[in-house]
Design a protein around this motif. Structure first.
Motif, PDB file in Angstrom:
ATOM      1  N   ARG A   1       0.584   4.068  -2.369  1.00  0.00           N
ATOM      2  CA  ARG A   1       0.866   5.831  -2.634  1.00  0.00           C
ATOM      3  C   ARG A   1       0.813   6.520  -2.922  1.00  0.00           C
ATOM      4  O   ARG A   1       1.249   7.789  -3.209  1.00  0.00           O
ATOM      5  N   HIS A   2       2.637   5.837  -2.993  1.00  0.00           N
ATOM      6  CA  HIS A   2       4.204   6.988  -3.129  1.00  0.00           C
ATOM      7  C   HIS A   2       3.801   7.012  -4.382  1.00  0.00           C
ATOM      8  O   HIS A   2       3.765   8.639  -4.929  1.00  0.00           O
ATOM      9  N   GLU A   3       3.578   6.427  -5.095  1.00  0.00           N
ATOM     10  CA  GLU A   3       3.599   6.206  -6.751  1.00  0.00           C
ATOM     11  C   GLU A   3       2.126   7.142  -7.790  1.00  0.00           C
ATOM     12  O   GLU A   3       2.505   7.619  -7.819  1.00  0.00           O
TER      13      GLU A   3
ATOM     14  N   GLU B   1       1.049  -1.677   0.389  1.00  0.00           N
ATOM     15  CA  GLU B   1      -0.347  -0.087  -0.350  1.00  0.00           C
ATOM     16  C   GLU B   1       1.228   1.392   0.141  1.00  0.00           C
ATOM     17  O   GLU B   1      -0.163   2.517  -0.898  1.00  0.00           O
ATOM     18  N   ALA B   2       2.356   1.310   0.373  1.00  0.00           N
ATOM     19  CA  ALA B   2       2.877   2.584   1.030  1.00  0.00           C
ATOM     20  C   ALA B   2       3.632   2.950  -0.673  1.00  0.00           C
ATOM     21  O   ALA B   2       3.273   4.174  -0.998  1.00  0.00           O
ATOM     22  N   SER B   3       3.933   1.586  -1.483  1.00  0.00           N
ATOM     23  CA  SER B   3       4.688   1.724  -2.348  1.00  0.00           C
ATOM     24  C   SER B   3       3.731   2.384  -3.284  1.00  0.00           C
ATOM     25  O   SER B   3       3.596   3.502  -4.419  1.00  0.00           O
TER      26      SER B   3
ATOM     27  N   LYS C   1       1.038   9.682  -5.605  1.00  0.00           N
ATOM     28  CA  LYS C   1       1.145  11.280  -4.620  1.00  0.00           C
ATOM     29  C   LYS C   1       0.402  12.504  -5.494  1.00  0.00           C
ATOM     30  O   LYS C   1      -0.036  13.288  -4.980  1.00  0.00           O
ATOM     31  N   ASN C   2       1.086  12.510  -6.627  1.00  0.00           N
ATOM     32  CA  ASN C   2       0.919  13.921  -7.847  1.00  0.00           C
ATOM     33  C   ASN C   2      -0.626  13.863  -7.165  1.00  0.00           C
ATOM     34  O   ASN C   2      -1.031  14.861  -8.566  1.00  0.00           O
TER      35      ASN C   2
END
Length: 79
Positions: A19-21, A15-17, A23-24
Motif C-alpha cells: 500500500r505504501h509503494e 500488505e502495508a508495504s 499510494k500515489n
C-alpha cells in the motif's frame, strides 16, 4: 477496479508495504500476497482504481522495477 499482478517481490513484503509503494496511484482496494513453496518469490494481486489506459501505462513502467534487491514486474490481470 483493475487487478494488477506483481511478481518477484521481496520475501519480507506485507500488505502495508504494498500500500505504501502504491499510494500515489489513488485508491487501493484489496491486497492479496501469495507465498508458496512452488514460487520463487512472493507475488501480490492488488485491486486499484484505474482505467484500462492508466493500468496499461503503469504496468509498462513497472515491467522492470527494482524494489530492494528484486527486479519486480507488474501485469494487468484480465477478466
Amino acid at each position: 477496479m483493475k487487478k494488477l499482478l506483481f511478481t518477484n517481490l521481496p520475501d519480507e513484503i506485507d500488505e502495508a508495504s504494498v500500500r505504501h509503494e502504491l499510494k500515489n496511484l489513488g485508491y487501493i482496494g484489496r491486497v492479496r500476497i501469495f507465498r508458496d513453496e512452488g514460487l520463487y518469490a512472493p507475488i501480490a494481486i492488488v485491486e486499484v482504481d484505474l482505467t484500462d489506459t492508466q493500468a496499461l501505462h503503469f504496468t509498462a513502467r513497472v515491467r522492470r522495477y527494482w524494489f530492494g534487491d528484486r527486479l519486480v514486474s507488474a501485469f494487468q490481470l484480465m477478466r
